[in-house]
Write an enzyme that holds these catalytic residues in place. Sequence first.
Site, short mmCIF file in Angstrom:
data_model
loop_
_atom_site.label_atom_id
_atom_site.label_comp_id
_atom_site.label_asym_id
_atom_site.label_seq_id
_atom_site.Cartn_x
_atom_site.Cartn_y
_atom_site.Cartn_z
N GLU A 146 -6.44 -10.53 -0.62
CA GLU A 146 -7.06 -10.34 0.53
C GLU A 146 -8.60 -10.45 0.36
OE1 GLU A 146 -5.45 -6.81 2.56
OE2 GLU A 146 -3.43 -7.31 2.29
N GLU A 160 0.71 -1.16 -0.20
CA GLU A 160 0.03 -0.02 0.07
C GLU A 160 0.85 1.18 0.13
OE1 GLU A 160 -2.65 -0.47 3.37
OE2 GLU A 160 -3.39 -2.59 2.38
N ASP A 185 -12.25 -10.14 -0.09
CA ASP A 185 -13.55 -10.20 0.64
C ASP A 185 -14.71 -9.34 -0.30
OD1 ASP A 185 -12.70 -7.56 1.70
OD2 ASP A 185 -12.59 -8.53 3.58
N HIS A 244 -10.65 -6.04 -1.67
CA HIS A 244 -11.79 -5.97 -0.83
C HIS A 244 -12.89 -4.99 -1.66
CE1 HIS A 244 -9.07 -6.93 2.36
NE2 HIS A 244 -8.25 -6.10 2.13
N ASN A 266 1.78 -5.12 -3.12
CA ASN A 266 0.64 -5.70 -2.78
C ASN A 266 -0.30 -4.13 -2.47
OD1 ASN A 266 -1.42 -7.58 -1.95
ND2 ASN A 266 -1.23 -6.86 0.07
O1 G2I Z 1 -7.47 -3.59 6.51
C1 G2I Z 1 -7.68 -4.68 5.84
C2 G2I Z 1 -6.31 -5.04 5.42
C3 G2I Z 1 -6.07 -4.39 4.16
N1 G2I Z 1 -4.80 -4.77 3.52
C4 G2I Z 1 -3.67 -5.10 4.49
C5 G2I Z 1 -4.30 -6.01 5.54
O2 G2I Z 1 -3.04 -6.33 6.48
C6 G2I Z 1 -5.21 -5.18 6.20
O3 G2I Z 1 -5.58 -6.38 7.26
C7 G2I Z 1 -6.16 -5.83 8.43
C8 G2I Z 1 -6.57 -6.93 9.40
O4 G2I Z 1 -7.54 -7.70 8.83
C9 G2I Z 1 -7.18 -6.33 10.94
O5 G2I Z 1 -7.25 -7.55 11.81
O6 G2I Z 1 -5.44 -4.68 8.97
C10 G2I Z 1 -5.91 -4.23 10.19
C11 G2I Z 1 -4.61 -3.19 10.55
O7 G2I Z 1 -4.33 -2.21 9.91
C12 G2I Z 1 -6.17 -5.30 11.24
O8 G2I Z 1 -6.83 -4.56 12.34
C13 G2I Z 1 -6.16 -4.45 13.70
C14 G2I Z 1 -6.72 -3.68 14.34
O9 G2I Z 1 -6.89 -2.32 13.91
C15 G2I Z 1 -6.06 -3.63 15.85
O10 G2I Z 1 -6.65 -2.79 16.74
C16 G2I Z 1 -5.85 -5.11 16.40
O11 G2I Z 1 -5.16 -5.03 17.26
O12 G2I Z 1 -5.93 -5.85 14.07
C17 G2I Z 1 -5.09 -5.97 15.23
C18 G2I Z 1 -5.07 -7.51 15.69
O13 G2I Z 1 -6.24 -8.04 16.07
#
Ligand code: G2I
Length: 469
Positions: free
Chosen positions: A285, A177, A287, A256, A220
């Site tokens: 990714e 990104e 969804d 997404h 990515n």
């Molecule tokens: O945002 C969706 C995805 C976009 N592309 C990059 C991916 O790495 C990203 O994944 C998401 C995860 O699915 C989330 O789970 O990235 C987020 C963070 O930017 C993740 O969220 C984080 C929460 O913001 C935190 O508060 C939490 O501690 O997940 C962490 C672990 O559960």
Amino acid sequence: MRMIRKRTRTRAGGAGPRTRRRLRAGLGATTTALLTVTALAALPQTTAHAADTLGAAAAEKGRYFGAAVAANHLGEAQYTATLNREFNSVTPENEMKWDAVEPNRGSFSFSRADQIVNHARSRGMDVRGHTLVWHSQLPGWVSGLGASDLRSAMNNHITEVMTHYKGQIHSWDVVNEAFQDGGSGARRSSPFQDKLGNGFIEEAFRTARAADPAAKLCYNDYNTDGINAKSTAVYTMVRDFKSRGVPIDCVGFQGHFNSNSPVPSDFQANLQRFADLGVDVQITELDIEGSGQAQATNYGNVVRACLAVSRCTGITVWGIPDKYSWRSSGTPLLFDDNYNKKPAYDAVLSALGGTPGDGDPGGPGEPGDPDAACTATYTTAEQWGGGYNGRVTITAGSSPITAWSVDVTLASSQRVISVWNGSPTTNGNVMTVRSTWNGSLAAGASTSFGFTVNGGSTPPPQVGACTAS
Ligand code: G2I
């Protein structure tokens, strides 16, 4: 209708065929107060059939089908049963990000990521590494560094993490990104961009190649799925890298989608223009928010677009059940909160050339599924001088089941005076209890039935093997 079933699947990435072993329930009995009788003999399976899981169907098309996995769900039986049954690639959802693996400078912590990698690799699944250099989930100490310190911290981070997993990761998201949304085609402001300039991406890829020459190195991003200013900016960078010999092997398209960001009509054309630059493309990714047939159609279209591009090597969905999605309210995944397959699942499996289970006797979770298995665990819930209440817990194995039955053998002096949550038939001192309303269990899920026995509290009953269908 399916006439032939094939139980041999080939994993994407060149591993040899893996013979799936199936469990068949056998009979057994023991007289301890707490006992577990599990399915017995493992029989190699030889007959052919159309692929009936996402991973097996994708493998037959020379692709992988993966899921983002969170280490904290691996202890949940239904979660791991679904993961193990359906997917042949995993991406740690958060556990390989900078804040997770290097929270303090030079101090690395791989245990949660290792948990996922070990789970996957011990089951023959591939692993996508996500992600090395990203502006988000970046610990504060990184943003505080001056340019030359930041450069060495970035290169050290890439080298340490890739070396730890050397030889175990099929593709790495080296940079994630780095481009802005909208029409500017500009790079996104980040500590790396702001202090190191445009060259940080090239430097990250060169460092990554040196650290693990066998891993595919990917760029990515999101909102790059169709042909637009952002994807064209990425395209221009990849073309430049290829022309100058900067190591890059693949581009990840996150996928997404929702009503504000629908699956673009030129998705396939966009994948193809990148593939034509000489890189693999992957949907990393996926969804798609929605439900029912509309969601299913979108999912099918995405899968068909990938299959139509020979360099589209695999698809990863960003989670397993809806409830664990980063945007769960949009129910964007292939399994509902109880791990039931959604229409989107069937659409994906069909698009991959597999045979969806619905209306397909013998498929996973369908009547006649040869993989259906369950375990029965006995406990004495209460006992008194003249008798006892027994409870038997039934747990489905790694496939969903639609019905179960268990034999309970009593001492000849004992008789059952009532049974609940099960339907009994008696033959001498053997009571066969079959499921009633509680026959359908998702993979790994449990239910129980109970009974009251008169005629003495010992010995406890013998509980035979659980038989499932
Ligand atoms: O945002 C969706 C995805 C976009 N592309 C990059 C991916 O790495 C990203 O994944 C998401 C995860 O699915 C989330 O789970 O990235 C987020 C963070 O930017 C993740 O969220 C984080 C929460 O913001 C935190 O508060 C939490 O501690 O997940 C962490 C672990 O559960």
